[in-house]
Design an enzyme around this catalytic site. Structure first.
Site, PDB file in Angstrom:
ATOM      1  N   ALA A  70      -5.503  23.916 -11.592  1.00 36.69           N
ATOM      2  CA  ALA A  70      -6.771  24.240 -12.477  1.00 36.69           C
ATOM      3  C   ALA A  70      -7.147  23.026 -13.421  1.00 36.69           C
ATOM      4  O   ALA A  70      -6.315  22.017 -13.904  1.00 36.69           O
ATOM      5  CB  ALA A  70      -6.406  25.394 -13.367  1.00 36.69           C
ATOM      6  N   GLY A  88      -9.746  22.801 -11.083  1.00 36.15           N
ATOM      7  CA  GLY A  88     -10.238  22.901  -9.650  1.00 36.15           C
ATOM      8  C   GLY A  88     -10.826  21.594  -9.201  1.00 36.15           C
ATOM      9  O   GLY A  88     -11.349  21.553  -7.953  1.00 36.15           O
ATOM     10  N   LYS A 108     -10.225  18.601  -8.942  1.00 34.44           N
ATOM     11  CA  LYS A 108      -9.423  17.725  -7.928  1.00 34.44           C
ATOM     12  C   LYS A 108      -9.081  18.336  -6.696  1.00 34.44           C
ATOM     13  O   LYS A 108      -9.266  17.959  -5.551  1.00 34.44           O
ATOM     14  CB  LYS A 108      -8.214  17.023  -8.723  1.00 34.44           C
ATOM     15  CG  LYS A 108      -8.445  15.967  -9.773  1.00 34.44           C
ATOM     16  CD  LYS A 108      -7.058  15.508 -10.233  1.00 34.44           C
ATOM     17  CE  LYS A 108      -6.311  16.555 -10.943  1.00 34.44           C
ATOM     18  NZ  LYS A 108      -6.836  17.175 -12.120  1.00 34.44           N
ATOM     19  N   ARG A 114      -7.272  30.618 -16.149  1.00 37.01           N
ATOM     20  CA  ARG A 114      -7.498  29.468 -15.605  1.00 37.01           C
ATOM     21  C   ARG A 114      -7.849  29.474 -14.106  1.00 37.01           C
ATOM     22  O   ARG A 114      -8.613  28.762 -13.440  1.00 37.01           O
ATOM     23  CB  ARG A 114      -6.654  28.282 -15.897  1.00 37.01           C
ATOM     24  CG  ARG A 114      -6.538  27.892 -17.443  1.00 37.01           C
ATOM     25  CD  ARG A 114      -5.444  26.814 -17.654  1.00 37.01           C
ATOM     26  NE  ARG A 114      -5.906  25.590 -17.137  1.00 37.01           N
ATOM     27  CZ  ARG A 114      -4.909  24.523 -17.081  1.00 37.01           C
ATOM     28  NH1 ARG A 114      -3.905  24.853 -17.403  1.00 37.01           N
ATOM     29  NH2 ARG A 114      -5.447  23.264 -16.616  1.00 37.01           N
ATOM     30  N   CYS A 157      -3.415  11.550 -17.546  1.00 38.03           N
ATOM     31  CA  CYS A 157      -4.421  11.078 -18.306  1.00 38.03           C
ATOM     32  C   CYS A 157      -4.077  10.650 -19.509  1.00 38.03           C
ATOM     33  O   CYS A 157      -4.485  11.090 -20.642  1.00 38.03           O
ATOM     34  CB  CYS A 157      -5.547  11.911 -18.490  1.00 38.03           C
ATOM     35  SG  CYS A 157      -5.235  13.513 -18.956  1.00 38.03           S
TER      36      CYS A 157
END
Length: 523
Positions: free
Chosen positions: A237, A239, A241, A264, A361
């Protein structure tokens, strides 16, 4: 009250990496989008200051409200233009206004400043996020890159051709280019807004940072060469990617996607439906509880693992902590790293797994290089594979086969990507002819990259091994073979500007000449 509840909800989703602030705000369907967006952005900017005020006054304990809701209320009460609500929340916050204002005043006296803005660090006073390009992925399940470009040109945008240098992404006005690394990615000027655009609403284009598109590419760049591959998106989630994986897979094979949050997952199902994805199999399940030896996963060969992380690479979540938060953040990083290593080790247990992409990230080495190094020590049957050697920012030494990104060096949010491959005798034989560039077929060929990525690597199992592998050099034969790659110059039609072109170097010309002489000698 609805404004503050929705703002707190968006802050929570951003912290969990569900999407960017702008996407969440526009998807919220809130009546006053501009008001909501301004409140969320300003609250984020003053986040560490607001948290210190809230903690010093023990507001959460006395009001029984959650941190993100407290932040948006306190921001408007003591920093913004006043609370925009009535009822119970306003009455509750007004009881504590004098103590909150006093806490803010003490902070300004301590730091010897007179304005609230001066409490921010210099990086936060500059709206860095507004300077990042707007990246638009063309959803190839519904349209083509050419058709998307033609559509934008008919709307008055000016297509400048393919980008070949990072400077080509510094765009203004209605100009746009094709990305220099990913062929299905278009790049527009920073403040271009597509949230109300017809192509976005129809699922023909997807909006998200470039770094998040790199992860699926590195996972499945060989899928197009194999029929009916089985791929697993471990923490899927919201979604975006997952939809990219499906596009690369051309909706063939099987795509497993897991997420622990049922809400999610429901949102993700809607997004995938709009994007035209049909090969997915969604599961409301904890990835760590998935049995790798289960019969349904016996053919899984590729895994994308993007676990929960600090989010410190996101521009909207810059790592600006108050002194009282630093020790708490250190403990949180340690807990996150342990969780991430557990997830990565679990991913490597799938019996037919060939490659796994690990991404975050985050800008912290604890969540990135240290997790990968620890995993390689514990799993000697896997090794690192070099990625995108033309990418301008690498992992920290000795893990330079990994990718890093930043707002300055790659014009993206901060992120980290590592590609691990199962090490077998067969993989060593295939290595000589296999191109380990995830976007080799999706972007203009790079002679320098071709020269390096044909290098045969030894298995990497320890930090010492990694150091030795990094020092390896390509053989003369590999150098000569790959040097003959040439790039064609393209010219725009219909009076458009000439496409952006790379310049051939003297080294490439000489290398190509040596390769041609060698070929003539063999003949």
């Amino acid at each position: 009250m609805a404004l503050y509840a929705k703002a707190a909800e968006i802050l929570e989703k951003v912290e969990r990496k569900q999407a960017t602030v702008k996407t969440l705000v526009y998807d919220s369907k809130f009546q006053n989008i501009k008001q909501l967006f301004a409140l969320v952005c300003e609250t984020q900017k003053f986040s560490s200051i607001l948290q210190e005020i809230i903690e010093s006054t023990k507001l959460l304990k006395q009001t029984k409200i959650k941190m993100n809701l407290a932040k948006v209320l306190v921001y408007d009460l003591v920093i913004g233009k006043g609370l925009k609500c009535g009822g119970a929340w306003k009455a509750l916050m007004m009881k504590h206004r004098s103590r909150l204002q006093a806490a803010l005043a003490r902070m300004k006296i301590k730091q010897k400043v007179s304005r609230n803005q001066d409490l921010l660090s210099s990086s936060l006073q500059q709206p860095e996020g507004d300077q990042l390009p707007r990246y638009v992925r063309v959803n190839t399940l519904k349209t083509t890159v050419k058709d998307a470009i033609d559509y934008f040109k008919r709307e008055g945008f000016s297509y400048l051709g393919q980008a070949y240098r990072l400077d080509d992404l510094n765009l203004k006005g209605k100009s746009f280019v094709g990305d220099l690394h990913l062929s299905d990615l278009l790049v527009f000027s920073p403040k271009t807004d597509f949230h109300d655009h017809n192509l976005y609403k129809a699922g023909h284009i997807i909006l998200q940072d470039k770094g998040l598109w790199t992860c699926p590419c590195t996972t499945v760049y060989l899928i197009s060469q194999q029929a009916s591959s089985h791929v697993l998106d471990a923490c899927a989630a919201p979604g975006n990617k997952t939809s990219h994986l499906a596009a690369i897979m051309k909706n063939k094979g099987r795509l497993f996607a897991f997420d622990l949050d049922a809400k999610r997952l429901s949102t993700m199902s809607t997004l995938l439906l709009r994007a035209g994805v049909t090969c997915q199999q969604l599961a409301n399940q904890d990835f760590l509880k998935v049995d790798p030896d289960g019969p349904q996963y016996k053919d899984v060969e590729y895994i994308l693992l993007d676990p929960s992380c600090s989010g410190s690479g996101m521009v909207c979540l810059r790592d600006e902590a108050s002194p009282s938060q630093k020790e708490q953040d250190k403990r949180r990083l340690q807990a996150l790293a342990a969780f991430q290593l557990h997830c990565l080790n679990h991913a490597l247990r799938f019996p037919r797994l060939q490659r796994v992409v690990y991404s975050t990230c985050s800008i912290h080495t604890e969540e990135n290089e240290q997790v990968v190094a620890a995993c390689l020590l514990q799993n000697t049957g896997f090794r690192l594979v070099p990625l995108l050697l033309q990418w301008p920012e690498r992992g920290l030494a000795p893990l330079t086969k990994c990718l890093r990104a930043s707002t300055t060096k790659t014009l993206t949010h901060g992120f980290f990507v590592a590609l691990l491959e199962r090490h077998t005798a067969q993989s060593l034989e295939e290595q000589a002819s296999e191109t380990l560039n995830p976007v080799a077929e999706m972007s203009p060929s790079s002679p320098s990259a071709s020269k390096d990525i044909h290098e045969v690597q030894e298995p990497i199992s320890t930090t010492k091994d990694i150091d030795m592998a990094e020092e390896a050099k390509p053989t003369e034969e590999n150098t000569e073979t790959s040097g003959g790659v040439k790039k064609k110059r393209k010219k725009k039609k219909d009076g458009d500007k000439e496409a952006l072109e790379p310049k051939a170097t003297e080294e490439q010309t000489n290398t190509s000449g040596r390769a041609n002489r060698k070929k003539a000698k063999v003949e």
